[in-house]
Design a protein around this motif. Structure first.
Motif, mmCIF file in Angstrom:
data_model
loop_
_atom_site.group_PDB
_atom_site.id
_atom_site.type_symbol
_atom_site.label_atom_id
_atom_site.label_comp_id
_atom_site.label_asym_id
_atom_site.label_seq_id
_atom_site.Cartn_x
_atom_site.Cartn_y
_atom_site.Cartn_z
ATOM 1 N N ASP A 49 91.164 -51.231 -30.167
ATOM 2 C CA ASP A 49 91.852 -49.960 -29.927
ATOM 3 C C ASP A 49 90.990 -48.753 -30.290
ATOM 4 N N ARG A 50 90.279 -48.857 -31.395
ATOM 5 C CA ARG A 50 89.447 -47.735 -31.846
ATOM 6 C C ARG A 50 88.372 -47.410 -30.811
ATOM 7 N N LYS A 53 89.799 -45.660 -27.723
ATOM 8 C CA LYS A 53 89.990 -44.230 -28.005
ATOM 9 C C LYS A 53 88.657 -43.472 -27.990
ATOM 10 N N SER A 54 87.633 -44.065 -28.558
ATOM 11 C CA SER A 54 86.311 -43.450 -28.591
ATOM 12 C C SER A 54 85.761 -43.239 -27.171
ATOM 13 N N ASP A 57 87.777 -40.416 -25.484
ATOM 14 C CA ASP A 57 87.378 -39.108 -26.021
ATOM 15 C C ASP A 57 86.033 -38.666 -25.455
ATOM 16 N N ASP A 77 97.890 -42.775 -25.213
ATOM 17 C CA ASP A 77 97.105 -42.448 -26.401
ATOM 18 C C ASP A 77 97.546 -43.132 -27.677
ATOM 19 N N ALA A 80 96.645 -46.794 -27.731
ATOM 20 C CA ALA A 80 95.236 -46.970 -27.345
ATOM 21 C C ALA A 80 94.969 -48.374 -26.815
ATOM 22 N N VAL A 83 94.646 -46.385 -21.837
ATOM 23 C CA VAL A 83 94.708 -44.928 -21.739
ATOM 24 C C VAL A 83 94.319 -44.527 -20.323
#
Length: 147
Positions: A49-50, A53-54, A57, A77, A80, A83
């Motif tokens: 998930d991290r 998101k990265s 972004d 969002d 995550a 997305v």
């Protein structure tokens, strides 16, 4: 109808941004003949998930900085896991690897022409399978140690 030069520019920039954040299996389809709402889809995935998101972004920041565009909609969002960034001309889907396998968007769009992507993005093909295999081997080794 085919994807516009603007759509292709957006796709290539987004694909490079995703590759720079180590996304897996980046692919883009020209969906302009089958959908009236957008020209192209970009698909990418990540093993956690991290990282999803990265990647999202980075795509958003790069498209804003380099091409002066912001998404009209951003969904998914909070979890995550999947997305979606809607730029009208293109729609970007960044999925957790498990969601990517489960929903198999490639199957839906496989009849649409694939768009050419930067070499870094093409080099990400097969990374999800590679990562899954490594994890399975690690899990198996851990189980062996526990026995």
């Amino acid at each position: 109808m085919t994807a516009t030069d603007r759509s292709i520019e957006l796709i290539k920039t987004a694909a490079q941004a995703a590759a720079d954040k180590l996304a897996h299996d980046i692919i883009a389809y020209d969906v302009s003949d089958v959908l009236s709402i957008t020209d192209a889809f970009l698909l990418a995935s990540a093993p956690n998930d991290r990282q999803v998101k990265s990647i999202v972004d980075e795509i958003e920041e790069r498209l804003s900085k380099e091409l002066g565009v912001k998404p009209v909609r951003r969904e998914g969002d909070r979890e995550a896991r999947w997305v979606l960034l809607d730029y009208v001309d293109i729609v970007v889907h960044v999925q957790h690897s498990e969601e990517r396998v489960f929903y198999a968007l490639e199957r839906l769009w496989k009849d649409c022409p694939e768009l050419d992507l930067p070499a870094d993005a093409k080099a990400t093909r097969g990374k999800t399978a590679e990562h899954s295999k490594l994890r399975a081997e690690e899990d198996s080794a851990e189980l062996e140690e526990l026995r």
